[in-house]
Write a protein that holds these residues in place. Sequence first.
Motif, PDB file in Angstrom:
ATOM      1  N   GLN A   1       0.837  -1.181   0.000  1.00 30.39           N
ATOM      2  CA  GLN A   1       0.000   0.000   0.000  1.00 30.39           C
ATOM      3  C   GLN A   1       0.884   1.247   0.000  1.00 30.39           C
ATOM      4  O   GLN A   1       2.063   1.189   0.260  1.00 30.39           O
ATOM      5  N   VAL A   2       0.250   2.376  -0.280  1.00 31.57           N
ATOM      6  CA  VAL A   2       0.985   3.628  -0.354  1.00 31.57           C
ATOM      7  C   VAL A   2       1.340   4.119   1.043  1.00 31.57           C
ATOM      8  O   VAL A   2       0.519   4.091   1.963  1.00 31.57           O
ATOM      9  N   GLN A   3       2.572   4.557   1.186  1.00 34.22           N
ATOM     10  CA  GLN A   3       3.019   5.180   2.433  1.00 34.22           C
ATOM     11  C   GLN A   3       3.853   6.398   2.105  1.00 34.22           C
ATOM     12  O   GLN A   3       4.649   6.374   1.164  1.00 34.22           O
ATOM     13  N   LEU A   4       3.673   7.438   2.884  1.00 33.83           N
ATOM     14  CA  LEU A   4       4.495   8.638   2.800  1.00 33.83           C
ATOM     15  C   LEU A   4       5.157   8.829   4.157  1.00 33.83           C
ATOM     16  O   LEU A   4       4.470   8.810   5.184  1.00 33.83           O
ATOM     17  N   ALA A  24       8.080   8.344  -0.597  1.00 30.00           N
ATOM     18  CA  ALA A  24       6.860   7.582  -0.875  1.00 30.00           C
ATOM     19  C   ALA A  24       7.201   6.156  -1.262  1.00 30.00           C
ATOM     20  O   ALA A  24       8.220   5.891  -1.902  1.00 30.00           O
ATOM     21  N   SER A  25       6.340   5.249  -0.873  1.00 33.56           N
ATOM     22  CA  SER A  25       6.435   3.867  -1.316  1.00 33.56           C
ATOM     23  C   SER A  25       5.052   3.408  -1.743  1.00 33.56           C
ATOM     24  O   SER A  25       4.041   4.004  -1.353  1.00 33.56           O
ATOM     25  N   GLY A  26       5.040   2.356  -2.558  1.00 34.24           N
ATOM     26  CA  GLY A  26       3.749   1.855  -3.015  1.00 34.24           C
ATOM     27  C   GLY A  26       3.314   2.408  -4.348  1.00 34.24           C
ATOM     28  O   GLY A  26       2.268   2.024  -4.870  1.00 34.24           O
ATOM     29  N   PHE A  27       4.112   3.337  -4.900  1.00 35.28           N
ATOM     30  CA  PHE A  27       3.833   3.859  -6.229  1.00 35.28           C
ATOM     31  C   PHE A  27       4.845   3.281  -7.206  1.00 35.28           C
ATOM     32  O   PHE A  27       6.026   3.180  -6.885  1.00 35.28           O
ATOM     33  N   THR A  28       4.403   2.973  -8.417  1.00 41.40           N
ATOM     34  CA  THR A  28       5.372   2.709  -9.464  1.00 41.40           C
ATOM     35  C   THR A  28       5.884   4.060  -9.954  1.00 41.40           C
ATOM     36  O   THR A  28       5.255   5.100  -9.717  1.00 41.40           O
ATOM     37  N   LEU A  29       7.003   4.056 -10.643  1.00 43.15           N
ATOM     38  CA  LEU A  29       7.534   5.313 -11.149  1.00 43.15           C
ATOM     39  C   LEU A  29       6.539   5.964 -12.110  1.00 43.15           C
ATOM     40  O   LEU A  29       6.323   7.178 -12.079  1.00 43.15           O
ATOM     41  N   SER A  30       5.914   5.151 -12.933  1.00 43.52           N
ATOM     42  CA  SER A  30       5.011   5.698 -13.948  1.00 43.52           C
ATOM     43  C   SER A  30       3.776   6.364 -13.336  1.00 43.52           C
ATOM     44  O   SER A  30       3.194   7.257 -13.944  1.00 43.52           O
ATOM     45  N   THR A  31       3.382   5.933 -12.146  1.00 48.12           N
ATOM     46  CA  THR A  31       2.245   6.591 -11.494  1.00 48.12           C
ATOM     47  C   THR A  31       2.720   7.741 -10.610  1.00 48.12           C
ATOM     48  O   THR A  31       2.071   8.775 -10.534  1.00 48.12           O
ATOM     49  N   TYR A  32       3.866   7.555  -9.957  1.00 52.55           N
ATOM     50  CA  TYR A  32       4.354   8.603  -9.060  1.00 52.55           C
ATOM     51  C   TYR A  32       4.601   9.904  -9.810  1.00 52.55           C
ATOM     52  O   TYR A  32       4.311  10.988  -9.316  1.00 52.55           O
ATOM     53  N   VAL A  33       5.164   9.802 -11.017  1.00 43.74           N
ATOM     54  CA  VAL A  33       5.522  11.024 -11.760  1.00 43.74           C
ATOM     55  C   VAL A  33       4.288  11.857 -12.098  1.00 43.74           C
ATOM     56  O   VAL A  33       4.405  13.055 -12.372  1.00 43.74           O
TER      57      VAL A  33
END
Length: 120
Positions: A1-4, A24-33
């Motif tokens: 899951q997403v964590q900040l 942040a964790s839980g995001f792929t690079l393509s979604t985080y950007v």
Amino acid sequence: QVQLVESGGGLVQPGESLTLSCAASGFTLSTYVLNSMSWYRQTPGKEREPVAVIPSGSGLTNYADSVKGRFTISRDDYKRTIYLQMNSLKPEDTAVYYCRARTLETFEYWGQGTQVTVSS
């Protein structure tokens, strides 16, 4: 899951500098950007207020009037991390600082906050 996870808070004297990070964790690079990333702050008894925002692609950043010229927000998408460089800190900057991720689908995620205290 997403964590900040925010870090870098602490006690400093007026006029000093501090840099906050939010990983942040839980995001792929393509979604985080694609996320719009922000810093907010909150003091006891007051509503959480926006401090700075950096949109996808590090486009036009925006700052609260109270921090313009003193704070700088930046992002490193490969590290899934945003930063808040805070210079010339004032006692009124004392607050808990939170980072927020806002996705394209307008979901919001928040970190747990980091305390910044500016006092002589």
